[in-house]
Design an enzyme around this catalytic site. Structure first.
Site, PDB file in Angstrom:
ATOM      1  N   ASN A 161      -4.140  15.672  -7.479  1.00  0.00           N
ATOM      2  CA  ASN A 161      -3.789  16.922  -6.790  1.00  0.00           C
ATOM      3  C   ASN A 161      -2.376  17.422  -7.063  1.00  0.00           C
ATOM      4  O   ASN A 161      -2.089  18.588  -6.815  1.00  0.00           O
ATOM      5  CB  ASN A 161      -4.075  16.816  -5.286  1.00  0.00           C
ATOM      6  CG  ASN A 161      -3.221  15.782  -4.599  1.00  0.00           C
ATOM      7  OD1 ASN A 161      -2.630  14.927  -5.251  1.00  0.00           O
ATOM      8  ND2 ASN A 161      -3.166  15.846  -3.289  1.00  0.00           N
ATOM      9  N   GLU A 257       1.267   5.479  -1.535  1.00  0.00           N
ATOM     10  CA  GLU A 257       1.121   6.688  -0.709  1.00  0.00           C
ATOM     11  C   GLU A 257      -0.346   7.048  -0.745  1.00  0.00           C
ATOM     12  O   GLU A 257      -0.868   7.424  -1.802  1.00  0.00           O
ATOM     13  CB  GLU A 257       1.955   7.848  -1.283  1.00  0.00           C
ATOM     14  CG  GLU A 257       3.453   7.662  -1.159  1.00  0.00           C
ATOM     15  CD  GLU A 257       3.964   7.591   0.278  1.00  0.00           C
ATOM     16  OE1 GLU A 257       5.048   7.035   0.466  1.00  0.00           O
ATOM     17  OE2 GLU A 257       3.271   8.069   1.213  1.00  0.00           O
ATOM     18  N   CYS A 291      -2.747  15.327   0.721  1.00  0.00           N
ATOM     19  CA  CYS A 291      -2.735  14.196   1.650  1.00  0.00           C
ATOM     20  C   CYS A 291      -2.173  14.629   2.991  1.00  0.00           C
ATOM     21  O   CYS A 291      -2.587  14.146   4.041  1.00  0.00           O
ATOM     22  CB  CYS A 291      -1.895  13.055   1.080  1.00  0.00           C
ATOM     23  SG  CYS A 291      -0.217  13.539   0.707  1.00  0.00           S
TER      24      CYS A 291
HETATM   25  P1  NAP Z   1      -7.970   8.146  -6.460  1.00  0.00           P
HETATM   26  O1  NAP Z   1      -9.364   8.376  -6.818  1.00  0.00           O
HETATM   27  O2  NAP Z   1      -7.634   7.010  -5.585  1.00  0.00           O
HETATM   28  O3  NAP Z   1      -7.175   8.065  -7.847  1.00  0.00           O
HETATM   29  C1  NAP Z   1      -5.790   7.933  -7.889  1.00  0.00           C
HETATM   30  C2  NAP Z   1      -5.377   7.283  -9.189  1.00  0.00           C
HETATM   31  O4  NAP Z   1      -5.829   5.932  -9.233  1.00  0.00           O
HETATM   32  C3  NAP Z   1      -5.951   7.947 -10.432  1.00  0.00           C
HETATM   33  O5  NAP Z   1      -4.979   7.920 -11.446  1.00  0.00           O
HETATM   34  C4  NAP Z   1      -7.111   7.029 -10.782  1.00  0.00           C
HETATM   35  O6  NAP Z   1      -7.486   7.104 -12.144  1.00  0.00           O
HETATM   36  C5  NAP Z   1      -6.483   5.694 -10.472  1.00  0.00           C
HETATM   37  N1  NAP Z   1      -7.396   4.581 -10.305  1.00  0.00           N
HETATM   38  C6  NAP Z   1      -8.699   4.588  -9.941  1.00  0.00           C
HETATM   39  N2  NAP Z   1      -9.165   3.315  -9.875  1.00  0.00           N
HETATM   40  C7  NAP Z   1      -8.147   2.494 -10.208  1.00  0.00           C
HETATM   41  C8  NAP Z   1      -7.996   1.076 -10.331  1.00  0.00           C
HETATM   42  N3  NAP Z   1      -8.983   0.227 -10.104  1.00  0.00           N
HETATM   43  N4  NAP Z   1      -6.805   0.589 -10.700  1.00  0.00           N
HETATM   44  C9  NAP Z   1      -5.774   1.423 -10.961  1.00  0.00           C
HETATM   45  N5  NAP Z   1      -5.852   2.768 -10.866  1.00  0.00           N
HETATM   46  C10 NAP Z   1      -7.025   3.298 -10.483  1.00  0.00           C
HETATM   47  O7  NAP Z   1      -7.328   9.421  -5.722  1.00  0.00           O
HETATM   48  P2  NAP Z   1      -7.443  10.962  -6.113  1.00  0.00           P
HETATM   49  O8  NAP Z   1      -8.857  11.383  -5.999  1.00  0.00           O
HETATM   50  O9  NAP Z   1      -6.724  11.239  -7.389  1.00  0.00           O
HETATM   51  O10 NAP Z   1      -6.603  11.630  -4.934  1.00  0.00           O
HETATM   52  C11 NAP Z   1      -7.178  11.886  -3.697  1.00  0.00           C
HETATM   53  C12 NAP Z   1      -6.710  10.897  -2.656  1.00  0.00           C
HETATM   54  O11 NAP Z   1      -5.321  10.639  -2.811  1.00  0.00           O
HETATM   55  C13 NAP Z   1      -6.840  11.399  -1.244  1.00  0.00           C
HETATM   56  O12 NAP Z   1      -7.284  10.355  -0.413  1.00  0.00           O
HETATM   57  C14 NAP Z   1      -5.433  11.785  -0.844  1.00  0.00           C
HETATM   58  O13 NAP Z   1      -5.157  11.750   0.509  1.00  0.00           O
HETATM   59  C15 NAP Z   1      -4.642  10.785  -1.581  1.00  0.00           C
HETATM   60  N6  NAP Z   1      -3.294  11.306  -1.837  1.00  0.00           N
HETATM   61  C16 NAP Z   1      -2.286  10.812  -1.101  1.00  0.00           C
HETATM   62  C17 NAP Z   1      -1.016  11.287  -1.273  1.00  0.00           C
HETATM   63  C18 NAP Z   1       0.132  10.767  -0.453  1.00  0.00           C
HETATM   64  O14 NAP Z   1       1.268  11.032  -0.844  1.00  0.00           O
HETATM   65  N7  NAP Z   1      -0.098  10.060   0.632  1.00  0.00           N
HETATM   66  C19 NAP Z   1      -0.759  12.248  -2.244  1.00  0.00           C
HETATM   67  C20 NAP Z   1      -1.809  12.732  -2.990  1.00  0.00           C
HETATM   68  C21 NAP Z   1      -3.087  12.240  -2.775  1.00  0.00           C
HETATM   69  P3  NAP Z   1      -8.758   8.022 -12.574  1.00  0.00           P
HETATM   70  O15 NAP Z   1      -8.408   9.407 -12.244  1.00  0.00           O
HETATM   71  O16 NAP Z   1      -8.864   7.745 -14.029  1.00  0.00           O
HETATM   72  O17 NAP Z   1      -9.928   7.513 -11.789  1.00  0.00           O
HETATM   73  O1  G3H Z   2      -1.094  15.326  -1.469  1.00  0.00           O
HETATM   74  C1  G3H Z   2      -0.078  14.747  -1.128  1.00  0.00           C
HETATM   75  C2  G3H Z   2       1.237  15.301  -1.369  1.00  0.00           C
HETATM   76  O2  G3H Z   2       2.216  14.298  -1.249  1.00  0.00           O
HETATM   77  C3  G3H Z   2       1.480  16.445  -0.419  1.00  0.00           C
HETATM   78  O3  G3H Z   2       2.609  17.134  -0.764  1.00  0.00           O
HETATM   79  O4  G3H Z   2       2.930  18.279   1.433  1.00  0.00           O
HETATM   80  O5  G3H Z   2       4.204  18.998  -0.585  1.00  0.00           O
HETATM   81  O6  G3H Z   2       1.755  19.442  -0.414  1.00  0.00           O
HETATM   82  P1  G3H Z   2       2.877  18.541  -0.047  1.00  0.00           P
END
Ligand code: NAP
Ligand code: G3H
Length: 481
Positions: A161, A257, A291
């Site tokens: 994202n 995160e 997030c």
């Molecule tokens: P995701 O599916 O967990 O993927 C995140 C990253 O992890 C991608 O680069 C993915 O690669 C990689 N990955 C997947 N399986 C892995 C493994 N076994 N080992 C190492 N890396 C692996 O998350 P997303 O769909 O990109 O993002 C959505 C989620 O992220 C939501 O839950 C959101 O809340 C959270 N998020 C949190 C924050 C925060 O700051 N708290 C910020 C942004 C997003 P691939 O793409 O190749 O699968």
């Molecule tokens: O999606 C997670 C990001 O850390 C959120 O950043 O609050 O600036 O959109 P933002």
């Protein structure tokens, strides 16, 4: 500098050379807007990943030996090169992850600013000095110099994202502190990540200091995470993935995160116009795929009708459409994500929620849906939707809201809307989250503020200063005079 090998294939970076995988295998990336192929990136094998990690480890000592002002200068040049590529990268973000072109460009601009601040803040990193005479029998003649040293090789894993911003917010602090970096971009967003690294190469990146590994996380992820040459992991993404990584990575620091279920708590004395405006933008920017999006509203009964009406009015004015049409609410990253959001809406409807506003459903394009009278039996009250549905839970008072919040598995942020600041502080004390926003939407930033999640929302702290800290460990030098 050939990053793009064919019309669609983008190479990955190994020792400053742009390379494909030896097998020729690639991963295709589809536009969330029209499902057309945006491009493809190499699907590296484990052997190729191992070579990249080894090269990154080989480059670390020399990089750490450079003076910090030299590392800082590289980051400043990176920010400059990135800004020159704002349109190109902004457009790729738009195509790959379905942000509008202007949101894509804003992400690049924000990232350049973040890198510059990191380049400055990193100059101020220093250790400390301790005298040894704090215990009986000890003496001032024992003196400790607490040095700050890099971990070594940092593995940076970013989510879809913010494919540029949430990658650079890991890579820049790692570099300024003398770490070298293996960057694993989210597959959806990988091309934007590669273009961002192209700017770093143009800025004069020394060989091996950053290497990029592309390919599905599900295929190469475990191998990278558990590789013995990785010394620290910084990850942003889903909670399940983060927890899995934390288990795989043994005995090294891991900063996570993760997901969130940020609540907005609206009290009787709130400025309802302001609350409604903040809630709409907090919940629905980038179609709720943040997030930090507001993912549920807890509103006291006495003002619930009025607040919901105001929110409905604002949401009704939002445009729904493709990101290339510059719509306010655009298609979700993929169909799986849209199906999940739809299932939450259906579950809530079945269990008696009132649909105040029903969004369209066209494949992965969902219009905003507002749900009233949501109860704790409904999944949408607790699950992270990552999409444009907003549940309203009516509560008697703030105590009920606090009690519900205590049972939230996530703990990223919460918002409290009230004119009574004393009350806001009292409520804030009771909320177990990383950040409480008073009279404002939940959001990360400004980027030098500490940013953290507790419970299932993460471990460790980010935000520029804290991210820099996380890239360093103490090393003691004790003088026994
Ligand atoms: P995701 O599916 O967990 O993927 C995140 C990253 O992890 C991608 O680069 C993915 O690669 C990689 N990955 C997947 N399986 C892995 C493994 N076994 N080992 C190492 N890396 C692996 O998350 P997303 O769909 O990109 O993002 C959505 C989620 O992220 C939501 O839950 C959101 O809340 C959270 N998020 C949190 C924050 C925060 O700051 N708290 C910020 C942004 C997003 P691939 O793409 O190749 O699968
Ligand atoms: O999606 C997670 C990001 O850390 C959120 O950043 O609050 O600036 O959109 P933002």
């Amino acid at each position: 500098m050939i990053v793009r090998q064919t019309e669609s294939l983008f190479y990955t970076l190994l020792n400053n050379e742009w390379m494909g995988s030896s097998s020729g295998e690639t991963v295709q990336i589809y536009s969330p807007d029209d499902h057309e192929v945006v491009g493809e990136v190499p699907a590296l094998s484990q052997e190729e990943v191992a070579v990249a990690i080894q090269k990154t480890a080989d480059a670390q000592e020399l990089w750490a030996a450079k003076e910090v002002y030299e590392r800082s200068a590289l980051l400043h040049r990176w920010a400059e090169e990135l800004e020159k590529m704002t349109d190109e990268i902004g457009e790729m973000i738009h195509k790959e992850v379905g942000k509008t072109f202007s949101a894509g460009k804003s992400e690049v601009e924000r990232t350049a600013q973040l890198i510059r601040y990191t380049a400055e803040e990193g100059l101020r990193t220093h250790g400390s000095f301790i005298q040894g005479d704090a215990f009986p029998g000890a003496t001032k003649k024992t003196k400790a110099i607490v040095q700050k040293v890099p971990h070594g090789v940092v593995l940076a894993i970013s989510p879809f994202n913010y494919p540029v911003n949430l990658a650079a917010s890991k890579i820049a602090p790692a570099l300024i502190t003398g770490n070298t970096v293996i960057f694993k971009p989210a597959t959806q967003g990988a091309i934007s990540g590669l273009l961002m690294i192209k700017a770093l190469v143009k800025a004069g990146l020394p060989e091996g200091v950053v290497n990029v590994v592309t390919g599905r996380g599900s295929v190469i992820g475990d191998f990278i995470v558990s590789h013995p040459l990785i010394n620290m992991i910084t990850f942003t993404g889903g909670t399940a993935t983060g927890q899995h990584i934390a288990k795989k990575a043994s005995m090294i620091p891991v900063v996570l995160e993760l997901g969130g279920k940020d609540s907005a708590i609206v009290l009787e004395d709130a400025d309802l116009n302001k609350a409604a405006k903040e809630i709409v933008s907090g919940a629905l920017s980038y179609s709720g795929q943040r997030c930090t999006a507001i993912k549920r509203v807890m509103v006291v009964n006495s003002v619930a009708d009025e607040l919901i009406e105001k929110v409905k009015e604002l949401v009704s004015k939002l445009t729904v459409g493709k990101s290339h049409e510059d719509a306010s609410v655009t298609p979700l990253i993929d169909q799986k994500s849209a199906d999940f959001v739809t299932s939450l809406i259906e579950d809530a409807q079945t269990k008696g929620a009132t649909v105040v506003l029903e969004g369209i459903k066209e494949k992965n394009l969902l219009g905003p849906t507002l749900l009233d009278h949501v109860t704790e039996e409904m999944a949408v009250a607790w699950e992270e939707q990552f999409g444009p549905v907003l549940p309203f839970i009516r509560v008697e008072n703030e105590l009920e809201a606090i009690a519900l919040e205590k049972r939230n598995q996530y703990g990223l942020q919460a918002s409290v809307f009230t004119r009574n600041l004393e009350n806001a502080f009292a409520i804030s004390d009771k909320l177990n989250v990383g950040t409480v926003q008073v009279n404002g939407k939940t959001s990360r930033g400004p980027d030098h503020f500490p940013f953290l999640g507790v419970k299932n929302s993460g471990q460790g702290v980010q935000g520029i200063g804290r991210s820099i800290d996380s890239m360093l460990r103490d090393k003691m030098l004790v003088l026994n005079l």
